[in-house]
Design an enzyme around this catalytic site. Sequence first.
Site, mmCIF file in Angstrom:
data_model
loop_
_atom_site.group_PDB
_atom_site.id
_atom_site.type_symbol
_atom_site.label_atom_id
_atom_site.label_comp_id
_atom_site.label_asym_id
_atom_site.label_seq_id
_atom_site.Cartn_x
_atom_site.Cartn_y
_atom_site.Cartn_z
ATOM 1 C CB THR A 1 2.450 15.159 -25.461
ATOM 2 O OG1 THR A 1 1.549 16.255 -25.315
ATOM 3 C CG2 THR A 1 3.138 15.245 -26.813
ATOM 4 C CB SER B 1 -4.648 18.045 -30.115
ATOM 5 O OG SER B 1 -3.983 18.321 -28.903
ATOM 6 C CB THR B 2 -1.824 14.992 -26.825
ATOM 7 O OG1 THR B 2 -0.702 14.540 -27.576
ATOM 8 C CG2 THR B 2 -1.876 14.247 -25.495
ATOM 9 C CG ASN B 3 -4.463 18.900 -25.409
ATOM 10 O OD1 ASN B 3 -3.588 18.181 -24.945
ATOM 11 N ND2 ASN B 3 -4.295 20.198 -25.602
ATOM 12 C CB THR C 1 -25.607 -2.513 17.369
ATOM 13 O OG1 THR C 1 -26.052 -2.661 18.718
ATOM 14 C CG2 THR C 1 -26.681 -3.037 16.419
ATOM 15 C CB SER D 1 2.639 -17.450 12.631
ATOM 16 O OG SER D 1 3.735 -17.022 13.416
ATOM 17 C CB SER D 2 7.728 -17.092 10.342
ATOM 18 O OG SER D 2 7.838 -15.967 11.199
ATOM 19 C CE LYS E 1 -1.757 -15.468 14.765
ATOM 20 N NZ LYS E 1 -2.052 -14.724 13.534
#
Length: 506
Positions: A138, A177-179, A224, A355-356, A361
């Site tokens: 609504t 209606s909202t519906n 697999t 990486s820090s 990397k």
Amino acid sequence: MARARVGSMDGAFVPKIMQKDPVVWEGGTRVEKDLLGEREVPINAYYGVQTLRAIECYNITGIRIRNFPEFIIALAQVKKACAQANYKLGHLSQDVADAICHACDELIDPDSTALGENKGKLMRKDFLVDMVQGGAGTSTNMNANEVIANRALEHLGKQKGQYEFCSPNDDVNKGQSTNDAYPSAAKIALIIMHEDLVQAISKLSSAFFEKGREFADVVKMGRTQLQDAVPMTLGQEFNAYGTTIRYDLESVKSAVSKFTSTNLGGTAIGTGIAADKHFSQVVVQELREVTGFPMVLADDLIEASSSVSCMLFFSGILRRVAVKVSKVCNDLRLLASGPRCGLGEINLPPMAPGSSIMPGKVNPVIPEVMNMCCFDTIGNDITVCFGAEAGQLELNVMEPVIIYKLFTSVHVLTRGMNILRERCISGITANRERCHEMVHNSIGIVTALLPHIGYKKCTEAAAKALKEKRPVADIVVELGYLDSSKVAEHLQPENMCGPTAKKRKM
């Protein structure tokens, strides 16, 4: 610490969501009244008192209607179709109907200047209601009604809030209606959104097919259960990715086609109360012309008012897309693992330092973020399922969270797949030497000798080769199962990849 207060807003605290919008309180206030009483509304705001209450009540996700411009377009298209239908049925004067339609056109195309001054962009900013809300939508419907009514008033030469000349409820929302208006707009928004999703799926599939052609001559080991299986080409592998993604194109289109059925005109529960008896038929024709989509009236308006089955079905298709794309991303990360201690069969384009703390990397960040987009979509589907199940009697009040999750999934999947294609797939290269090394050192190629020496002897040769870490070809000759010329003839990985590989080579 005291929170900010504004003006004489009945002493109410102003939510953070409103503090961040300077347009909200610029230039004073006007008084509006609803069922719960009078409130001051920002004088320059296109929204009204019911939107204001919703802003205060539903600061939940921080994601507002205006975050989904397709939804605003769809809401405006519904309201325009309704105004035109009501005018044709004699329930709106021409000047009011024209003013409403003009306001809707500005929301539909905020960049157009064909009609003179266009305040569409400014109006869109006032769709401030949170996507997750109580009331079965609504507040969203009223947000649209108020914005359109106040802009229509300007077209009529009146001031915002002078609702006696154009009312959000009696004029913009007439016959609705909202519906029926809210879910109809949501369906139209999803039809609009899906076009970009279809394009993203199609382009991603094509990108994999292109790599399939590029890698057609790269022989590698198929696997697999993460164990060596038999040879194939990298081109076959990538072609399979393109195929599995392409399969979902028609599924998405088919699922979206269900959104062309609308319950507009059914009003509150599908009986059409408070609407002209001819309104449904007329408004659907108008909606078809306004949207350009083949909209039709639902066969059973009461069922259509309480059911979200088409949204549930579409969510399931999105989940399927997500699961399959995520599986492909898992494969890409495995195939690119390394660079020296993993499979290392393909190289993903480097997008960021990985990486820090570990120099050199580089991580597979694009497939990773696509995985997360897929997880988000799968989780959204669970929410949609619960929301659909929670419907009661003649209405499903959980529509707001269902719609929010569907919109989010479509946007996230679309953007994710575009990024995956642009910043990963198009730049993938094959590590040909690595693929050659692994396939020629694998015991999996012994499978090609099954027709010549049988399963038992193949098993013995494979076990011995694995134990002694020697080429399986040498073991077969040593055990006297075949002579070296026959082994060389039959153990050529290039000839073990099936007819599709040979056909691609030609």
